[in-house]
Scaffold this active site. Sequence first.
Site, PDB file in Angstrom:
ATOM      1  N   ASP A 115       0.604  -1.291   0.000  1.00 26.73           N
ATOM      2  CA  ASP A 115       0.019   0.192   0.245  1.00 26.73           C
ATOM      3  C   ASP A 115       0.743   1.331  -0.042  1.00 26.73           C
ATOM      4  O   ASP A 115       2.153   1.237   0.380  1.00 26.73           O
ATOM      5  CB  ASP A 115      -0.999  -0.031   1.208  1.00 26.73           C
ATOM      6  CG  ASP A 115      -1.857  -1.153   1.353  1.00 26.73           C
ATOM      7  OD1 ASP A 115      -2.189  -1.761   0.189  1.00 26.73           O
ATOM      8  OD2 ASP A 115      -2.427  -1.398   2.289  1.00 26.73           O
TER       9      ASP A 115
HETATM   10  N1  URA Z   1      -1.135  -6.020   3.702  1.00 29.27           N
HETATM   11  C1  URA Z   1      -1.535  -4.812   3.729  1.00 29.27           C
HETATM   12  O1  URA Z   1      -2.806  -4.606   4.300  1.00 29.27           O
HETATM   13  N2  URA Z   1      -1.173  -4.071   2.959  1.00 29.27           N
HETATM   14  C2  URA Z   1       0.072  -4.003   2.522  1.00 29.27           C
HETATM   15  O2  URA Z   1       0.676  -3.168   2.087  1.00 29.27           O
HETATM   16  C3  URA Z   1       0.642  -5.294   2.385  1.00 29.27           C
HETATM   17  C4  URA Z   1      -0.387  -6.209   2.894  1.00 29.27           C
END
Ligand code: URA
Length: 239
Positions: free
Chosen positions: A102
């Site tokens: 993310d």
């Molecule tokens: N899980 C998440 O919630 N975000 C990420 O960036 C990676 C795994």
Amino acid sequence: MERLQKKIANLGYCSRRKAEELISSGKVEVNGEVVRKLGTTVKPGDVITVEGNILDTSREFEYYLLNKPKGVVTTTNDEKGRKTVIDLINTNTRIYPVGRLDYDTTGILILTNDGELANLLMRPDSLVDKTYIAKIEGVITIGNIQKLRKGVIIDGIKTKEAKVKLRSVDKKKNTSIVEITIHEGKNHQIKRMFEVLGYKVIKLRREKYANLDLKGLMPGEYRSLSIKEVKVLYSLCKK
Ligand code: URA
């Protein structure tokens, strides 16, 4: 044409800094001649020898391990014009990220142009472990740690068994730090796993990915994977 130190690093022999040291100390030859000048460029077909080892310049793929910083999108192109993980890697090759972190998540991200490895790593049944460190709002209960271990329901499907360790709690600040290892890769999986139990993730970092960790890499820094590391990755996802 490519700078010699960059070529040596991209071929996975060592870091670019180390390659510069090797060049300066006369341990690198191009077509049988010792080269000590750092700006030297090489062209396809040149034979490069480092410390007596002939490099396989026919290697057609590039593999990078990035410590993704916050505030960067994991795409090759962002329609809103935000900085992407590709912008952080100095290569002319069209590489792409393996999976997704993310915008606000930091940590290990592999980038490559090797589609076979990327697909193997991204398969839903991939057995490659990914370890995250999540800082969450609230003091997590042992019962909820057990639930995370056994699996929680996301989109009507139970997540696979996970390894979960409570690293610390801060009762005053009302936060907990949890280490969680999964091998699935659903969208926002970690945040959603905590969310279904009523916790908000306020910081998330991917600390390990299969055989790889973040040693020596500050956020925003990257290195090429060695040939050995790539072989291990292949062997881990073909098990
Ligand atoms: N899980 C998440 O919630 N975000 C990420 O960036 C990676 C795994």
